[in-house]
Design a protein around this motif. Structure first.
Motif, mmCIF file in Angstrom:
data_model
loop_
_atom_site.group_PDB
_atom_site.id
_atom_site.type_symbol
_atom_site.label_atom_id
_atom_site.label_comp_id
_atom_site.label_asym_id
_atom_site.label_seq_id
_atom_site.Cartn_x
_atom_site.Cartn_y
_atom_site.Cartn_z
ATOM 1 N N ARG A 198 0.779 -1.232 0.000
ATOM 2 C CA ARG A 198 0.000 0.000 0.000
ATOM 3 C C ARG A 198 0.814 1.288 0.000
ATOM 4 N N SER A 199 2.099 1.189 0.191
ATOM 5 C CA SER A 199 2.902 2.419 0.231
ATOM 6 C C SER A 199 2.980 3.026 -1.157
ATOM 7 N N SER A 200 2.982 4.340 -1.211
ATOM 8 C CA SER A 200 3.202 5.047 -2.472
ATOM 9 C C SER A 200 4.702 5.241 -2.699
ATOM 10 N N VAL A 201 5.423 5.392 -1.611
ATOM 11 C CA VAL A 201 6.872 5.608 -1.648
ATOM 12 C C VAL A 201 7.472 4.677 -0.603
ATOM 13 N N LEU A 202 8.569 4.002 -0.952
ATOM 14 C CA LEU A 202 9.176 3.058 -0.012
ATOM 15 C C LEU A 202 10.574 3.548 0.362
ATOM 16 N N LEU A 203 10.832 3.593 1.652
ATOM 17 C CA LEU A 203 12.161 3.979 2.133
ATOM 18 C C LEU A 203 12.833 2.742 2.728
ATOM 19 N N LEU A 204 13.964 2.386 2.188
ATOM 20 C CA LEU A 204 14.745 1.259 2.707
ATOM 21 C C LEU A 204 15.740 1.837 3.712
ATOM 22 N N VAL A 205 15.583 1.471 4.964
ATOM 23 C CA VAL A 205 16.310 2.152 6.042
ATOM 24 C C VAL A 205 17.502 1.314 6.479
ATOM 25 N N ALA A 206 18.693 1.880 6.353
ATOM 26 C CA ALA A 206 19.935 1.193 6.729
ATOM 27 C C ALA A 206 20.530 1.877 7.949
ATOM 28 N N LYS A 221 23.708 -8.608 6.042
ATOM 29 C CA LYS A 221 22.885 -9.673 5.456
ATOM 30 C C LYS A 221 21.402 -9.291 5.525
ATOM 31 N N ILE A 222 20.972 -8.752 6.662
ATOM 32 C CA ILE A 222 19.568 -8.342 6.821
ATOM 33 C C ILE A 222 19.206 -7.296 5.773
ATOM 34 N N MET A 223 20.131 -6.364 5.537
ATOM 35 C CA MET A 223 19.835 -5.307 4.562
ATOM 36 C C MET A 223 19.692 -5.891 3.158
ATOM 37 N N ARG A 224 20.489 -6.917 2.848
ATOM 38 C CA ARG A 224 20.356 -7.538 1.530
ATOM 39 C C ARG A 224 18.980 -8.172 1.389
ATOM 40 N N LEU A 225 18.575 -8.888 2.435
ATOM 41 C CA LEU A 225 17.256 -9.529 2.400
ATOM 42 C C LEU A 225 16.143 -8.483 2.294
ATOM 43 N N MET A 226 16.310 -7.409 3.063
ATOM 44 C CA MET A 226 15.293 -6.354 3.071
ATOM 45 C C MET A 226 15.182 -5.728 1.681
ATOM 46 N N ILE A 254 31.635 -2.392 4.015
ATOM 47 C CA ILE A 254 30.274 -2.749 4.420
ATOM 48 C C ILE A 254 29.275 -1.858 3.694
ATOM 49 N N VAL A 255 29.563 -0.563 3.664
ATOM 50 C CA VAL A 255 28.672 0.384 2.968
ATOM 51 C C VAL A 255 28.540 -0.014 1.507
ATOM 52 N N ASN A 256 29.669 -0.320 0.882
ATOM 53 C CA ASN A 256 29.643 -0.702 -0.540
ATOM 54 C C ASN A 256 28.862 -1.993 -0.741
ATOM 55 N N ALA A 257 28.992 -2.919 0.191
ATOM 56 C CA ALA A 257 28.284 -4.194 0.064
ATOM 57 C C ALA A 257 26.775 -3.970 0.142
ATOM 58 N N VAL A 258 26.353 -3.136 1.073
ATOM 59 C CA VAL A 258 24.913 -2.854 1.201
ATOM 60 C C VAL A 258 24.419 -2.119 -0.035
ATOM 61 N N ARG A 259 25.205 -1.163 -0.468
ATOM 62 C CA ARG A 259 24.798 -0.365 -1.627
ATOM 63 C C ARG A 259 24.700 -1.242 -2.865
ATOM 64 N N GLN A 260 25.702 -2.071 -3.044
ATOM 65 C CA GLN A 260 25.731 -2.947 -4.206
ATOM 66 C C GLN A 260 24.543 -3.910 -4.188
ATOM 67 N N ALA A 261 24.280 -4.490 -3.015
ATOM 68 C CA ALA A 261 23.170 -5.442 -2.894
ATOM 69 C C ALA A 261 21.845 -4.749 -3.212
ATOM 70 N N ALA A 262 21.699 -3.528 -2.758
ATOM 71 C CA ALA A 262 20.449 -2.803 -3.004
ATOM 72 C C ALA A 262 20.329 -2.438 -4.481
ATOM 73 N N ARG A 263 21.424 -1.963 -5.069
ATOM 74 C CA ARG A 263 21.333 -1.490 -6.452
ATOM 75 C C ARG A 263 21.220 -2.634 -7.446
#
Lengths: 319, 275
Positions: A198-206, A221-226, A254-263
């Motif tokens: 139902r969200s119009s905009v989604l914010l992925l919070v790290a 790992k949680i951020m990748r799953l999220m 770590i930042v790059n890993a999260v960013r890469q997984a998200a992108r």
């Protein structure tokens, strides 16, 4: 106190407004339906409220059933915050409100134009204020409870073109998303699925603090799953990656890993950093995020069609 | 056509003293606005004016009965207005906010008035220091436990205006031209500002959310922000001010126009709303 209304969605008996939108509940045909009439021809409950204006908002966080009240003046935008427990979702909301309360404008030049959940906002924000009794602290965690839908905090913002944008921020407990991240279709992840749909905009919070701490591997790992869950649910809607507690700097890898997984799973992913403790005169980042929320191309939330029989055009169509 | 003007404010907003001083100015026909015939209800404001003539601050008497003052006024050009004070001391405003219901009389006033004049007192606002305006060295490890809290001063006024607009049946999809809104920043003398300080700047500094709410939702022609010092100085409830006794309360008090200039005509905030 009024008696119960036969309409099960109406909370006039609990001090709320008429669900069909009658400012004076004694005018409502539902409210007057089943109770015996007094000599004046009204039910006792209707007589008790006659002439008074009863508001369809309490000031506390709204439920989904409350949305049609404000949806009548234009399609609202629902902002879902998706992040693990303790990621700082509630603090993000509290800080956003405080910044607007201090007269800050969104980066899109939108200004505060009202809220029907002022008590709800203040309940979060007061923790971040100084008082005589105590210094600031983080807001209490959002309780999971037995609710299946999040509380919605409302902001009306006026843009430079004079247009009004009604925005609802979903304040949901982190436990919902922890479960959803690990098992999308789990029975107790229903609430997170509800919000994702139902969200119009989604914010992925790290959470920068978690990504810098001793459990940073698991946090990554949680951020990748999220991110994968958000990507599955995205359906073309705008998503942004929001780094909370950005006064803490996680290791670059770590930042790059999260960013890469998200992108990898989310194309077109802007990033924002926010913190309640910016260094020096650095901007806390909340108004830039709000500006993006207000200008991202959004699919507005469309509440289910309600049956409104009021003659007051204000409630039916807005002005 | 008679303009209908609603005056309101919370307890401690300076309403009692403004009402008393305004009454004095209207009766003496000193300003651009004067009483149009005999006012039907003077009641507690007359009592307050008597205190001022004795050099004393008006005592605050909680009004158990709802006192609705109505003053018919007229300006020097012959334009007429009806002033309504639906609430003497601000107790009803407090009840509306706490019980979240508007009585029928207020609803009528909200619906029928052409202009609202709301008194707000910047000097009484609690300092809104938060984590951004006053940093805490280390927030880590500090977690709030849910406690009771009170709405901030500006949130309360925003909520009151939202309620009145709902009672009137007015939406905010586009900025409003009616009812016109005047925000009167009261007890200006206690703020100690330099000459020519503009009231809008004070509102932006002391009540920034209220400032944005008002400027977002009212057309610029329909919104006025002024300063007010009804007494010109602080008065004691016990120790008489000799200047007041000798010169009379009509020699004291001023308003501050939007450009920062002062004016001893306390009827100006109302006079400017006449059409």
């Amino acid at each position: 106190m009024a008696g119960p209304c036969p309409n099960t969605y109406c909370y006039v008996a609990d001090g709320g407004g008429c669900h069909l939108g009658h400012p004076d509940p004694s005018d409502c045909p539902e409210f007057s339906k089943t109770s015996p009439l007094t000599e004046s021809g009204q039910t006792q409950e209707a007589q008790a409220l006659s002439g008074q204006v009863v508001f369809p908002w309490s000031g506390n966080a709204l439920n989904v059933q409350d949305l049609p009240f404000v949806a009548s003046r234009g399609q609202p935008v629902v902002v879902g915050l998706f992040g693990p427990h303790n990621a700082g979702k509630t603090t993000l909301l509290a800080a956003l409100y405080l910044q607007l309360g201090a007269g800050k404008q969104a980066a899109s030049n939108h200004r505060f134009a009202g809220s029907y959940t002022l008590s709800g906002w203040e309940a979060l924000a007061h923790a971040l204020r100084w008082s005589n009794e105590r210094p600031p602290s983080f807001p209490a965690h959002t309780p999971a409870g037995i609710r299946r839908e999040p509380g919605l905090l409302h902001l009306a913002l006026r843009g430079p073109d004079g247009g009004l944008c009604d925005t609802y921020f979903a304040d949901a407990p982190g436990e919902w998303f922890d479960r959803w991240a690990h098992e999308r279709d789990a029975p107790d992840a229903e609430s997170a699925r509800w919000l994702a749909a139902r969200s119009s905009v989604l914010l992925l919070v790290a959470d920068c603090e978690a990504l810098a701490g001793t459990g940073r591997g698991n946090a990554r790992k949680i951020m990748r799953l999220m991110a994968e869950r958000v990507a599955e649910a995205r359906d073309g809607r705008p998503v942004a990656l929001v780094w909370t507690k950005a006064d803490v700097t996680p290791p670059e890898e770590i930042v790059n890993a999260v960013r890469q997984a998200a992108r990898t799973v989310l194309a077109d992913l802007p990033e924002f950093s926010v913190t309640v403790a910016p260094k020096g005169r650095k901007d806390p980042g909340y108004m830039a995020l709000l500006g993006w929320i207000l200008t991202a191309r959004t699919i507005a939330y469309r509440p289910p069609l309600g049956v409104t029989t009021v003659s007051d055009p204000f409630l039916a169509y807005g002005r | 056509m008679t303009t209908s003007i609603l005056l309101l404010g919370e307890s401690n907003s300076g309403k009692t003293h403004y009402g008393a001083q305004l009454l004095g100015r209207l009766m003496m026909r000193q300003g651009v606005l004067r009483m149009n015939g005999a006012a039907p209800t003077l009641g507690p404001f007359e009592t307050a004016l008597q205190s001022l003539n004795d050099g004393l601050a008006a005592g605050h008497t909680a009004q158990a009965t709802h006192h609705d003052s109505h003053w018919p006024v007229i300006d020097t050009s012959g334009r007429a207005a009806d002033l309504y004070w639906p609430d003497y001391g601000g107790e009803q405003v407090k009840e509306i906010l706490e019980l979240r219901r508007i009585p029928p009389r207020w609803r009528t006033r909200a619906q029928e008035s052409d202009a609202w004049i709301v008194l707000v007192r910047p000097g009484a606002a609690r300092p809104a220091k938060d984590i951004f305006s006053r940093r805490l060295a280390d927030l880590r490890g500090r977690r709030d436990t849910p406690t009771t809290f009170r709405l901030s001063d500006q949130a309360r006024i925003v909520e009151l205006l939202q309620m009145l607009l709902y009672a009137r049946g007015v939406g905010l999809k586009t900025p409003l031209a009616t009812p016109a809104l005047t925000l009167l920043l009261s007890c200006w003398d206690e703020l100690g500002f330099a000459d020519r300080t503009q009231p809008a700047d004070v509102l932006r500094e002391r009540f920034p959310m209220l400032h944005d709410f008002a400027t977002s939702n009212w057309c610029s022609e329909a919104l006025t922000i002024m300063g007010l010092s009804a007494l010109g100085r602080a008065l004691s409830a016990e120790l008489a001010d000799n200047d007041y006794v000798v010169q009379g309360p009509e020699a004291f008090g001023y308003v501050v126009h939007s450009d920062g200039t002062s004016d001893t005509d306390l009827t100006q905030p109302i006079a400017q709303r006449l059409t």
